[in-house]
Design a protein around this motif. Structure first.
Motif, short mmCIF file in Angstrom:
data_model
loop_
_atom_site.label_atom_id
_atom_site.label_comp_id
_atom_site.label_asym_id
_atom_site.label_seq_id
_atom_site.Cartn_x
_atom_site.Cartn_y
_atom_site.Cartn_z
N GLY A 149 0.80 -1.22 0.00
CA GLY A 149 0.00 0.00 0.00
C GLY A 149 0.84 1.27 0.00
O GLY A 149 2.07 1.24 -0.06
N HIS A 180 -6.70 0.82 -5.27
CA HIS A 180 -5.66 0.71 -6.28
C HIS A 180 -6.35 0.67 -7.65
O HIS A 180 -7.14 -0.24 -7.91
CB HIS A 180 -4.83 -0.55 -6.08
N THR A 187 -2.31 4.44 -6.58
CA THR A 187 -2.89 4.08 -5.30
C THR A 187 -3.41 5.33 -4.62
O THR A 187 -2.66 6.29 -4.44
CB THR A 187 -1.86 3.38 -4.40
#
Length: 344
Positions: free
Chosen positions: A167, A253, A267
Motif C-alpha cells: 500500500g 488501487h 494508489t
C-alpha cells in the motif's frame, strides 16, 4: 558488519574502520506538510518532494562517523481534538452536535436476484511487478519494495522471502502507517521499522525499460452523496480483461491498461474509511466509474488530502447529490440539535 542508524544513511560499516566522513545523514527531523516531505535541517537546499520514495532518497546534508546507537525519539506531537461531526438530515440540511453523531437510518433493502449479483463488478486481484527469474542481479542490490531493504547476497533467489508493504504511506494528523495494514505510529523511526504485512519475492531489478508501458495521468472527477463517493477516471478503451480496481478499507488501487501500451496506475490513500465489499467499479468505453461505499457519514472534502499533485484533478469541495448530478455544497440554513438550540 553493522547497519548505520543515522537518518538518511542506512549503510553497513565496519566499527574498526569508521572514518569521520564516511556517513552522510540528516541531523534534523522529517517535515510533512500538506503532502510535501522534507528534512528540517536542509529544507532550503533539498527541495520538498511529494513522493515518499523520493523523500527517502534525499541526500544527507551532514557528514560524520557511522553510528549503531538507537535514535532518540522526539517528543510526541499534540493532536488537536477532532471537530464535532456534521451530517445532513432527511431534508438535505446540515445538522451539528449530538444529532450528527447519530447514525443515519439504514437504506432500504432490495431483494437481490442471481442476475443482479452476477452483474456486480468484482474487485480484481492487484498483481504486483515481479523480477524475471533469469535476470542478472548484482550483489548488494537493494530490494525495491517498501519496508523491505534487504540487499542481495549473491545466493539462490528462489529461497528468499520478502516482507513488504504493497500500500501507500499514510500520514494523517501526526499518525503514520501504510494503507495496506492497520498499524499506526507517531514517531518517524517507528514508522520506518513497521514490518511488512505481506510476503512474496524480492524486486531487485524490475521490468526492462523497453518492456515497460508508458505511464500516463488520467483526468479524475468525483462527487458524493451522504453514503457514497462516485469517482470517474477518464481513460478511453481500457482493457476490461486485465484492468481493474482493488478496494481496501483506507485505500483503492486503480490499474487501467489503455491502447498503445499506455497505463494509468495509482494508489489512492482515501480521505475516510470505506466498506470494500460494498464498493464497486464499472469499465465503460470512455471512463471507469468507481463507487466507494463510505464506512461512516462524514463529508469528504476530497478523495485524498495527502498528495497536492492531485488537487488539480479534484474539486475543492464535493457536492451532495441524491440524483447523481452536482448540487450545492453545504446547506443554505444551519439546523441545530436541542443542545445547540439552547446556546443559540
Amino acid at each position: 558488519m553493522t547497519t548505520c542508524t543515522r537518518k538518511g544513511c542506512g549503510k553497513t560499516f565496519d566499527a574498526s574502520n569508521n572514518d569521520a566522513a564516511d556517513c552522510s545523514f540528516h541531523p534534523g527531523a522529517p517535515v510533512f506538510h500538506e503532502g510535501l516531505k522534507s528534512w528540517s535541517c536542509c529544507s532550503t537546499t533539498n527541495r520538498a518532494v511529494t513522493s515518499f520514495d523520493d523523500f527517502l532518497n534525499l541526500p544527507g546534508c551532514a557528514t560524520g562517523t557511522h553510528s549503531s546507537e538507537a535514535p532518540v525519539a522526539p517528543p510526541k506531537p499534540i493532536v488537536p481534538p477532532t471537530p464535532a461531526p456534521t451530517t445532513t438530515n432527511a431534508e438535505g440540511k446540515e445538522v451539528y452536535g449530538a444529532a450528527a453523531a447519530a447514525p443515519l437510518p439504514p437504506p432500504p433493502v432490495r431483494a437481490s436476484t442471481p442476475l443482479a449479483d452476477a452483474a456486480k463488478p468484482a474487485s480484481t486481484a492487484y498483481v504486483e511487478e515481479q523480477d524475471d527469474p533469469e535476470v542478472v542481479v548484482e550483489k548488494g542490490t537493494v530490494c525495491k519494495r517498501k519496508a523491505c531493504g534487504v540487499r542481495y547476497d549473491g545466493e539462490d533467489r528462489s529461497e528468499e522471502e520478502c516482507r513488504y508493504h504493497a500500500g501507500a504511506p499514510i500520514f494523517h494528523e501526526g499518525s503514520k502507517g501504510y494503507s495496506c495494514c492497520k498499524r499506526r505510529v507517531l514517531d518517524f523511526d517507528e514508522f520506518l521499522a513497521i514490518q511488512g504485512c505481506r510476503t512474496g519475492k524480492h524486486l531487485y531489478v524490475g521490468a526492462k525499460k523497453e518492456d515497460q508501458e508508458e505511464l500516463i495521468e488520467c483526468r479524475v472527477d468525483h462527487y458524493q452523496t451522504p453514503r457514497q463517493v462516485i469517482v470517474s477516471v477518464f481513460g478511453k478503451g481500457a482493457d476490461k480483461e486485465v484492468s481493474g480496481v482493488k478496494f481496501e478499507t483506507e485505500a483503492m488501487h486503480v490499474d487501467l491498461l489503455l491502447p498503445g501500451r499506455k497505463r494509468f496506475t495509482k494508489t489512492f490513500a482515501l480521505y475516510g474509511p470505506i466498506t470494500p465489499e460494498e464498493s464497486k467499479y464499472t469499465i465503460l468505453g470512455t471512463k471507469t466509474e468507481i463507487t466507494l461505499a463510505k464506512a461512516d457519514a462524514r463529508s469528504w472534502p476530497s478523495i485524498t488530502a495527502l498528495d497536492p499533485s492531485l488537487a488539480k484533478n479534484f474539486v475543492a469541495q464535493l457536492a451532495f447529490s441524491a440524483g447523481g448530478g452536482r448540487g450545492t455544497t453545504g446547506a443554505k440554513e444551519a439546523v441545530y440539535d436541542d443542545q445547540n438550540k439552547q446556546r443559540s
